[in-house]
Enzyme design. Structure first.
Site, short mmCIF file in Angstrom:
data_model
loop_
_atom_site.label_atom_id
_atom_site.label_comp_id
_atom_site.label_asym_id
_atom_site.label_seq_id
_atom_site.Cartn_x
_atom_site.Cartn_y
_atom_site.Cartn_z
N GLY A 62 0.74 -1.24 0.00
CA GLY A 62 0.00 0.00 0.00
C GLY A 62 0.77 1.29 0.00
O GLY A 62 1.88 1.37 -0.48
N SER A 63 0.15 2.24 0.60
CA SER A 63 0.46 3.65 0.48
C SER A 63 1.88 4.02 0.91
O SER A 63 2.44 3.45 1.85
CB SER A 63 -0.53 4.43 1.34
OG SER A 63 -0.19 5.78 1.41
N SER A 64 2.41 5.02 0.24
CA SER A 64 3.72 5.55 0.64
C SER A 64 3.65 6.20 2.01
O SER A 64 4.67 6.35 2.68
CB SER A 64 4.22 6.56 -0.40
OG SER A 64 3.31 7.63 -0.54
N SER A 65 2.46 6.53 2.47
CA SER A 65 2.30 7.09 3.81
C SER A 65 2.59 6.07 4.89
O SER A 65 2.74 6.43 6.07
CB SER A 65 0.88 7.64 3.99
OG SER A 65 0.65 8.67 3.05
#
Length: 148
Positions: A62-65
């Site tokens: 998932g997300s780079s966050s």
């Protein structure tokens, strides 16, 4: 004891019990950095705490966050002691690098051969160390003895 070779994505040492998953986790939206638990209701490990454990999973998801969530968990002391991956994941590595740089705290991230990854046993004792600049995973038989 068995020894597995690995490659550091983020260097460091750690020891603890293995938590082995066959399903990747996104730290963004899937992990609570306040208490170190999986909060993704669709993940098979929902509700599991991984703080202080050596987390083995195929990759992140998932997300780079997710990097910021992992870095915050390292800062709070709720992150895994180390993370073993079967596939490289730059997002997880960046989270550990940022935590080291900003907070001076380490969460080693290692890349394991997929065949070796398949031999990891949930609940086994493991130690992550560097020998001659190479990552080594030393596997024990079970939980460490209780400390006096």
């Amino acid at each position: 004891m068995r020894r597995l070779s690995a490659r550091f994505l983020v260097e460091g040492t750690a020891e603890g019990l293995l938590t082995v998953w066959s399903t990747p986790l996104s730290f963004w939206g899937g992990f609570d950095s306040a208490d170190g638990r999986v909060i993704d209701r669709s993940h098979p490990a929902f509700g599991t705490a991984v703080a202080g454990r050596i987390l083995a999973m195929p990759s992140g998801r998932g997300s780079s966050s997710a990097s910021s969530v992992l870095a915050e968990a390292v800062r709070r002391g709720t992150a895994p002691a180390a993370i073993l991956l079967a596939m490289p994941d730059p997002i997880i590595a960046v989270g550990a690098i940022v935590a080291r740089r900003l907070y001076g705290r380490t969460c080693p991230v290692l890349l394991c051969d997929p065949a070796d990854f398949g031999q990891l046993a949930d609940g086994a004792r493991a130690e992550i160390r560097s020998e001659d600049g190479l990552a080594v995973v030393v596997l024990g038989e079970g939980p460490p003895p209780p400390r006096a």
